[in-house]
Design a protein around this motif. Structure first.
Motif, PDB file in Angstrom:
ATOM      1  N   ARG A 147       0.842  -1.203   0.000  1.00  0.00           N
ATOM      2  CA  ARG A 147       0.000   0.000   0.000  1.00  0.00           C
ATOM      3  C   ARG A 147       0.876   1.252   0.000  1.00  0.00           C
ATOM      4  N   THR A 148       1.913   1.273   0.830  1.00  0.00           N
ATOM      5  CA  THR A 148       2.787   2.437   0.899  1.00  0.00           C
ATOM      6  C   THR A 148       3.536   2.637  -0.418  1.00  0.00           C
ATOM      7  N   ALA A 149       4.014   1.559  -1.021  1.00  0.00           N
ATOM      8  CA  ALA A 149       4.731   1.664  -2.294  1.00  0.00           C
ATOM      9  C   ALA A 149       3.816   2.213  -3.389  1.00  0.00           C
ATOM     10  N   LEU A 150       2.562   1.792  -3.392  1.00  0.00           N
ATOM     11  CA  LEU A 150       1.617   2.275  -4.402  1.00  0.00           C
ATOM     12  C   LEU A 150       1.225   3.727  -4.147  1.00  0.00           C
ATOM     13  N   LYS A 165      -3.663   8.637  -2.680  1.00  0.00           N
ATOM     14  CA  LYS A 165      -4.337   8.158  -1.471  1.00  0.00           C
ATOM     15  C   LYS A 165      -5.460   7.158  -1.725  1.00  0.00           C
ATOM     16  N   GLU A 166      -5.952   7.107  -2.944  1.00  0.00           N
ATOM     17  CA  GLU A 166      -7.054   6.201  -3.256  1.00  0.00           C
ATOM     18  C   GLU A 166      -6.587   4.763  -3.489  1.00  0.00           C
ATOM     19  N   LEU A 167      -5.282   4.597  -3.711  1.00  0.00           N
ATOM     20  CA  LEU A 167      -4.785   3.242  -3.952  1.00  0.00           C
ATOM     21  C   LEU A 167      -4.773   2.450  -2.656  1.00  0.00           C
ATOM     22  N   PHE A 168      -4.907   1.171  -2.817  1.00  0.00           N
ATOM     23  CA  PHE A 168      -5.012   0.245  -1.707  1.00  0.00           C
ATOM     24  C   PHE A 168      -4.121  -0.936  -2.042  1.00  0.00           C
ATOM     25  N   PRO A 198      -3.215   4.778   6.971  1.00  0.00           N
ATOM     26  CA  PRO A 198      -3.943   3.550   7.269  1.00  0.00           C
ATOM     27  C   PRO A 198      -4.875   3.118   6.135  1.00  0.00           C
ATOM     28  N   GLU A 199      -5.373   1.911   6.285  1.00  0.00           N
ATOM     29  CA  GLU A 199      -6.259   1.336   5.274  1.00  0.00           C
ATOM     30  C   GLU A 199      -7.625   2.012   5.249  1.00  0.00           C
ATOM     31  N   ALA A 200      -8.196   2.238   6.412  1.00  0.00           N
ATOM     32  CA  ALA A 200      -9.607   2.617   6.487  1.00  0.00           C
ATOM     33  C   ALA A 200      -9.858   4.081   6.837  1.00  0.00           C
ATOM     34  N   GLU A 201      -8.806   4.852   7.070  1.00  0.00           N
ATOM     35  CA  GLU A 201      -8.966   6.248   7.453  1.00  0.00           C
ATOM     36  C   GLU A 201      -8.128   7.127   6.537  1.00  0.00           C
ATOM     37  N   PRO A 202      -8.442   8.413   6.462  1.00  0.00           N
ATOM     38  CA  PRO A 202      -7.614   9.307   5.640  1.00  0.00           C
ATOM     39  C   PRO A 202      -6.180   9.362   6.183  1.00  0.00           C
TER      40      PRO A 202
END
Length: 149
Positions: free
Chosen positions: A50-53, A137-140, A117-121
């Motif tokens: 997630r961080t890399a993306l 920020k929209e990538l997961f 985080p995954e679920a919060e801004p």
């Protein structure tokens, strides 16, 4: 070669176990050999992906795959493996160019789970990666059911 550790071709669980044993005060494994990329490689879990993306370290150029990741749709095994492999190579490149160990980079990217985080801004202003971040920020992280992590 331990049961449960050999199934992942990128050796995530084995690398985490190695980092833990190296960091122990008992020095179970001793210090890692300097720049030993054959023995010690990147750890690619979903936080690191997630961080890399999101930072742009890895860019998803295939629009169909990017759309699936944005929608948090389950990926086919080959799709998820391709993203993991790209992140693995990007982390290897980052270690080479920065001189940082894989363990140090893993700690930095893993800690980003609290700031991004995954679920919060995300809380970009407190992130040490903020200045170089693409802020996508929209990538997961890719969604895939697996026992690798």
């Amino acid at each position: 070669r331990l049961p449960g550790y050999g199934e992942d071709p990128l050796r995530k669980k084995a690398m985490l176990l190695s980092f833990i044993l190296i960091a122990r005060p008992e020095e179970f494994l001793g210090p890692p050999p300097a720049r030993d990329e054959e023995s010690f490689g990147p750890v690619v879990d979903y936080h690191v992906m997630r961080t890399a993306l999101r930072t742009g370290l890895v860019r998803i150029e295939n629009e169909a795959l990017r759309d699936k990741i944005l929608a948090r749709a389950a990926l086919a095994p080959a799709e998820e493996a391709a993203v993991r492999a790209a992140v693995f190579e990007a982390m290897r490149d980052l270690a080479r160019s920065s001189g940082a160990s894989h363990a140090a980079l893993d700690a930095l990217f893993f800690a980003a789970r609290r700031r991004c985080p995954e679920a919060e801004p995300p809380d970009c202003p407190i992130c040490p990666l903020e200045a170089a971040c693409a802020k996508d920020k929209e990538l997961f992280q890719p969604v895939r059911e697996t026992t690798f992590y």
